[in-house]
Design an enzyme around this catalytic site. Structure first.
Site, PDB file in Angstrom:
ATOM      1  N   ASP A   3       4.040   0.382 -27.592  1.00  0.00           N
ATOM      2  CA  ASP A   3       4.104  -0.303 -26.244  1.00  0.00           C
ATOM      3  C   ASP A   3       5.229  -1.195 -26.101  1.00  0.00           C
ATOM      4  O   ASP A   3       5.923  -1.145 -25.014  1.00  0.00           O
ATOM      5  CB  ASP A   3       2.462  -1.090 -26.287  1.00  0.00           C
ATOM      6  CG  ASP A   3       1.705  -0.238 -25.535  1.00  0.00           C
ATOM      7  OD1 ASP A   3       1.649   0.809 -25.339  1.00  0.00           O
ATOM      8  OD2 ASP A   3       0.481  -0.774 -25.609  1.00  0.00           O
TER       9      ASP A   3
ATOM     10  N   ASN B  88      -1.949   6.339 -29.719  1.00  0.00           N
ATOM     11  CA  ASN B  88      -1.525   7.940 -29.607  1.00  0.00           C
ATOM     12  C   ASN B  88      -0.030   8.278 -29.698  1.00  0.00           C
ATOM     13  O   ASN B  88       0.432   9.060 -30.529  1.00  0.00           O
ATOM     14  CB  ASN B  88      -1.914   8.371 -28.240  1.00  0.00           C
ATOM     15  CG  ASN B  88      -3.575   8.145 -27.980  1.00  0.00           C
ATOM     16  OD1 ASN B  88      -3.763   7.770 -26.967  1.00  0.00           O
ATOM     17  ND2 ASN B  88      -4.347   8.413 -28.994  1.00  0.00           N
ATOM     18  N   TYR B  89       0.838   7.265 -29.135  1.00  0.00           N
ATOM     19  CA  TYR B  89       1.953   7.315 -29.160  1.00  0.00           C
ATOM     20  C   TYR B  89       2.800   7.276 -30.486  1.00  0.00           C
ATOM     21  O   TYR B  89       3.614   7.771 -31.110  1.00  0.00           O
ATOM     22  CB  TYR B  89       2.868   6.551 -28.061  1.00  0.00           C
ATOM     23  CG  TYR B  89       2.539   6.429 -26.741  1.00  0.00           C
ATOM     24  CD1 TYR B  89       1.866   7.750 -26.229  1.00  0.00           C
ATOM     25  CD2 TYR B  89       2.075   5.486 -25.819  1.00  0.00           C
ATOM     26  CE1 TYR B  89       1.300   7.930 -24.853  1.00  0.00           C
ATOM     27  CE2 TYR B  89       1.442   5.585 -24.672  1.00  0.00           C
ATOM     28  CZ  TYR B  89       1.151   6.793 -24.117  1.00  0.00           C
ATOM     29  OH  TYR B  89       0.507   6.882 -22.788  1.00  0.00           O
TER      30      TYR B  89
ATOM     31  N   HIS C  34      -2.321   6.153 -25.135  1.00  0.00           N
ATOM     32  CA  HIS C  34      -1.986   4.795 -25.357  1.00  0.00           C
ATOM     33  C   HIS C  34      -1.193   4.455 -26.437  1.00  0.00           C
ATOM     34  O   HIS C  34      -1.058   5.359 -27.202  1.00  0.00           O
ATOM     35  CB  HIS C  34      -3.265   4.004 -25.491  1.00  0.00           C
ATOM     36  CG  HIS C  34      -4.142   3.846 -24.012  1.00  0.00           C
ATOM     37  ND1 HIS C  34      -3.606   3.038 -22.943  1.00  0.00           N
ATOM     38  CD2 HIS C  34      -5.201   4.337 -23.663  1.00  0.00           C
ATOM     39  CE1 HIS C  34      -4.401   3.119 -22.157  1.00  0.00           C
ATOM     40  NE2 HIS C  34      -5.285   3.733 -22.507  1.00  0.00           N
TER      41      HIS C  34
ATOM     42  N   ASP D 109       0.939  -1.184   0.090  1.00  0.00           N
ATOM     43  CA  ASP D 109       0.062   0.025   0.046  1.00  0.00           C
ATOM     44  C   ASP D 109       0.949   1.077  -0.086  1.00  0.00           C
ATOM     45  O   ASP D 109       1.266   1.704   1.061  1.00  0.00           O
ATOM     46  CB  ASP D 109      -0.784   0.017   1.071  1.00  0.00           C
ATOM     47  CG  ASP D 109      -2.005   1.355   1.271  1.00  0.00           C
ATOM     48  OD1 ASP D 109      -1.712   2.160   0.429  1.00  0.00           O
ATOM     49  OD2 ASP D 109      -2.813   1.017   1.951  1.00  0.00           O
ATOM     50  N   LEU D 110       1.205   1.703  -1.090  1.00  0.00           N
ATOM     51  CA  LEU D 110       2.090   3.064  -1.353  1.00  0.00           C
ATOM     52  C   LEU D 110       1.434   4.109  -0.902  1.00  0.00           C
ATOM     53  O   LEU D 110       2.256   5.236  -0.762  1.00  0.00           O
ATOM     54  CB  LEU D 110       2.536   3.090  -2.787  1.00  0.00           C
ATOM     55  CG  LEU D 110       3.274   1.808  -3.419  1.00  0.00           C
ATOM     56  CD1 LEU D 110       3.689   2.018  -4.821  1.00  0.00           C
ATOM     57  CD2 LEU D 110       4.520   1.525  -2.582  1.00  0.00           C
ATOM     58  N   LYS D 111       0.147   4.268  -0.528  1.00  0.00           N
ATOM     59  CA  LYS D 111      -0.369   5.459   0.061  1.00  0.00           C
ATOM     60  C   LYS D 111      -0.072   5.725   1.550  1.00  0.00           C
ATOM     61  O   LYS D 111      -0.222   6.729   2.143  1.00  0.00           O
ATOM     62  CB  LYS D 111      -1.966   5.567  -0.309  1.00  0.00           C
ATOM     63  CG  LYS D 111      -2.236   5.609  -1.508  1.00  0.00           C
ATOM     64  CD  LYS D 111      -3.915   5.510  -1.845  1.00  0.00           C
ATOM     65  CE  LYS D 111      -4.238   5.650  -3.458  1.00  0.00           C
ATOM     66  NZ  LYS D 111      -5.595   5.663  -3.424  1.00  0.00           N
TER      67      LYS D 111
END
Length: 375
Positions: free
Chosen positions: A151, A124-125, A121, A55-57
């Site tokens: 990707d 787009n790239y 995505h 849990d990085l929060k």
């Protein structure tokens, strides 16, 4: 294996990051995934990697990763610029704590630039890279090769290359560095030849897509439907291959490779001829001749093709067909990795904590992993 002893922390995102981690794992690196959930059905490239859910929060979760990063060689993270910094896990902090750390940031638009913080995505790239404008048939809209270009080729593979180059440089300097792996940059870079070959005769003077030698503009470099609804690939570019093609297809001797009238006639002739036999029949006809004609092999039966079968290019992992690692190294080849069992003592050492502290982190929801043995 070549990357044996290299320890990688992979922050799980969509497919590009996991493929980058898979490449490193397949060639021997020890990869630990940091995920949000234990069962992540979207990550089909998890084989050969440990999994930790953190849990990085929570500050405690951030401290755990900070501790891990001190003992790791590589971090791969797929988030937009600034996300890791907000979690107190940016390169400014982690690379200060561990100067040998290679911190790879795999994103669509990169760490800088007017669109760096924007969502996107593969399509787009590829579009922004300029490469998508080159792909597609004449008089049709640009067509992307699924999500291979940005990707995976421009993202995963280029990021893995950047990591390996940085590891090699670290061998000399003793220092890590940040790898800014932008998929837009990577897609353009793998297409370098397409950008830099424009003065060659393979390109039509109009510079439009679909009318050139390699993109559907030549009848002797295309795919053709067969009698059974399957396809053959034809790539008889060189004159000697073209002559063999003409011979096996019994094409008119006056038919030439070049000239607009020959393109129209050749396209129609090959279209009609390939429809007269099945793919298997055409494969047999061209099996022993270098005319550059081969079947379009269905991905579901690719391991049954004679060449792939002889090279053992595919194997099953958890009953899923998977390509074997490439390229093949003669002394230290890569291999597909299976599930990795969690070594609790190793985890305790990496986190620099005691069993009772690990239990507490699990109870508080800060840390979990697939198998929770008795401590």
């Amino acid at each position: 294996m070549p990357l044996r002893g290299v320890k990688v922390l992979e922050f799980v995102g969509l497919a590009p990051g996991p493929l980058c981690g898979k490449i490193l794992a397949d060639f021997g690196a020890s990869v630990t995934r940091i995920d949000k959930v234990l069962d992540n059905p979207l990550d089909v490239l998890h084989h050969g990697k440990r999994t930790l859910v953190v849990d990085l929060k929570k500050a405690a979760g951030q401290r755990l990763v900070q501790q891990l990063a001190k003992k790791y060689d590589v971090i791969v993270e797929p988030f937009r610029p600034g996300v890791m910094e907000k979690l107190n896990l940016g390169p400014g902090q982690l690379c200060t704590d561990n100067p040998r750390l290679i911190y790879a940031r795999l994103t669509g638009f990169g760490q800088k630039g007017r669109q760096a913080a924007r969502a996107g995505h593969d399509l787009n790239y590829a579009a922004v890279s300029g490469v998508l404008s080159m792909l597609g048939r004449e008089h049709e809209k640009p067509t992307a090769p699924i999500n291979l270009l940005a990707d995976f080729a421009g993202g995963s593979v280029m990021c893995a290359l950047g990591i390996c180059v940085a590891l090699l440089e670290r061998h000399r300097s003793g220092l890590g560095q940040v790898v800014d792996a932008a998929m837009v940059d990577g897609a353009a870079y793998v297409a370098s030849w397409l950008f830099m070959s424009r003065e060659l005769s393979i390109w039509n003077q109009s510079q439009q897509r679909g009318v050139n030698l390699l993109d559907g503009g030549a009848y002797f470099y295309d795919t053709y439907k067969t009698k059974d609804g399957l396809f053959m690939s034809v790539a008889a570019l060189e004159p000697q291959f073209f002559e063999l093609l003409k011979d096996r297809l019994q094409l008119p001797q006056e038919l030439s490779q070049y000239g607009e009238e020959h393109q129209i006639l050749g396209k129609q002739l090959l279209t009609d001829i390939f429809l007269t036999k099945s793919r298997a029949e055409w494969s047999a006809i061209f099996e022993d001749v270098d005319a550059c004609v081969y079947p379009v092999v269905d991905w579901q039966k690719v391991q049954e093709h004679g060449h792939n079968s002889e090279r053992q290019s595919f194997e099953r992992v958890d009953d899923i067909l998977a390509p074997r690692p490439a390229p093949r190294l003669s002394r230290t080849p890569g291999k597909l990795r299976r599930n990795v069992q969690m070594d609790i003592q190793s985890l305790l050492d990496e986190l620099n904590i005691k069993p009772e502290q690990l239990r507490r982190l699990q109870e508080e929801g800060v840390l979990s992993f697939p198998i929770n043995p008795k401590l």
